[in-house]
Scaffold this motif. Structure first.
Motif, mmCIF file in Angstrom:
data_model
loop_
_atom_site.group_PDB
_atom_site.id
_atom_site.type_symbol
_atom_site.label_atom_id
_atom_site.label_comp_id
_atom_site.label_asym_id
_atom_site.label_seq_id
_atom_site.Cartn_x
_atom_site.Cartn_y
_atom_site.Cartn_z
ATOM 1 N N THR A 138 0.862 -1.187 0.000
ATOM 2 C CA THR A 138 0.000 0.000 0.000
ATOM 3 C C THR A 138 0.893 1.230 0.000
ATOM 4 O OG1 THR A 138 -1.939 -0.957 1.057
ATOM 5 C CG2 THR A 138 -1.554 1.372 1.465
ATOM 6 N N GLY A 139 0.564 2.200 -0.842
ATOM 7 C CA GLY A 139 1.314 3.451 -0.889
ATOM 8 C C GLY A 139 0.443 4.615 -0.461
ATOM 9 N N ALA A 140 1.004 5.478 0.387
ATOM 10 C CA ALA A 140 0.261 6.643 0.868
ATOM 11 C C ALA A 140 1.216 7.820 1.030
ATOM 12 C CB ALA A 140 -0.418 6.334 2.201
ATOM 13 N N ILE A 141 0.717 8.991 0.691
ATOM 14 C CA ILE A 141 1.442 10.224 0.956
ATOM 15 C C ILE A 141 0.982 10.726 2.319
ATOM 16 C CG2 ILE A 141 1.808 12.621 0.235
ATOM 17 C CD1 ILE A 141 3.025 10.591 -1.703
ATOM 18 N N HIS A 142 1.931 10.964 3.225
ATOM 19 C CA HIS A 142 1.638 11.496 4.556
ATOM 20 C C HIS A 142 2.231 12.895 4.642
ATOM 21 C CE1 HIS A 142 0.876 7.507 6.860
ATOM 22 N NE2 HIS A 142 0.638 7.327 5.575
ATOM 23 N N VAL A 143 1.399 13.852 4.973
ATOM 24 C CA VAL A 143 1.844 15.239 5.137
ATOM 25 C C VAL A 143 1.640 15.601 6.600
ATOM 26 C CG1 VAL A 143 1.470 17.639 4.469
ATOM 27 C CG2 VAL A 143 1.251 15.813 2.753
ATOM 28 N N TYR A 144 2.696 16.108 7.245
ATOM 29 C CA TYR A 144 2.676 16.453 8.665
ATOM 30 C C TYR A 144 2.901 17.948 8.836
ATOM 31 C CZ TYR A 144 3.223 11.454 9.216
ATOM 32 O OH TYR A 144 3.029 10.093 9.141
ATOM 33 N N GLY A 145 2.236 18.528 9.813
ATOM 34 C CA GLY A 145 2.318 19.959 10.079
ATOM 35 C C GLY A 145 3.519 20.332 10.915
ATOM 36 N N GLY A 146 4.713 19.999 10.471
ATOM 37 C CA GLY A 146 5.949 20.309 11.177
ATOM 38 C C GLY A 146 7.037 19.326 10.781
ATOM 39 N N ASP A 147 8.138 19.366 11.501
ATOM 40 C CA ASP A 147 9.243 18.445 11.241
ATOM 41 C C ASP A 147 8.965 17.137 11.974
ATOM 42 O OD1 ASP A 147 11.588 17.009 10.954
ATOM 43 O OD2 ASP A 147 12.899 18.710 11.358
#
Length: 185
Positions: A138-147
């Motif tokens: 499974t492939g997913a893009i994860h975007v996080y609000g910081g480092d």
């Protein structure tokens, strides 16, 4: 057509305009609405991995490839996240913290199943576990609000559900072990 450089720029602009997850979720939703384009940009998954596509103080963007039938124990991020699936699926269990931070347990509080094209926001205080329920990557893009890599966070033991410091090395070893099983199969 999905363009990785533009996607990164759009995520950064979204976070600069609105530090919550709302604008970033729209960017991720647009991105994973073109799963073929994402696959062309990041490459066809061949094994489980956590690949940093962008890392900054403002936002971290990861390409997470979950091995087949793989589970990551309950953990937190201590920042908001948006998960967008571009191939396969991931099932998230949400957990409720019981007790003081640093010395807590968790209990199940809900969940959601994400499939290709889904983009799901996770709040700053969400504790979740992730399972790839499929017999394929499974492939997913994860975007996080910081480092993402600079924040100390917690995970919970899968048997006792008690809190402990998040161990990135152990979690990366779990990916390696799952990849070895995948290669042997």
């Amino acid at each position: 057509m999905f363009d990785l450089d533009q996607f990164i720029a759009d995520c950064r602009a979204a976070v600069a305009a609105d530090p919550s997850h709302k604008a970033a979720r729209e960017v991720v939703a647009r991105g994973v609405a073109d799963p073929t384009g994402v696959l062309k940009a990041v490459g066809e998954p061949r094994f489980g991995a956590v690949e940093a596509l962008y890392r900054g103080d403002d936002v971290t963007i990861l390409n997470v490839v979950w091995p087949p039938l793989f589970t990551v124990m309950p953990h937190e991020h201590r920042m908001w996240a948006v998960i967008g699936v571009y191939t396969g699926g991931e099932d998230n269990v949400y957990w409720r913290r019981l007790g003081e931070a640093g010395n807590s347990r968790v209990e199940i509080a809900g969940g959601c199943a994400l499939r290709v094209g889904d983009a799901e926001p996770l709040g700053r205080d969400i504790v979740h576990s992730v399972t790839n329920p499929m017999g394929k990557l499974t492939g997913a893009i994860h975007v996080y609000g910081g480092d993402f890599f600079a924040v100390k966070r917690s995970e919970w033991d899968p048997e006792t559900l008690t809190e402990r410091p998040y161990d990135i090395d152990k979690n990366m070893r779990l990916f390696q072990e799952a990849n070895a099983r995948l290669a042997a199969a």
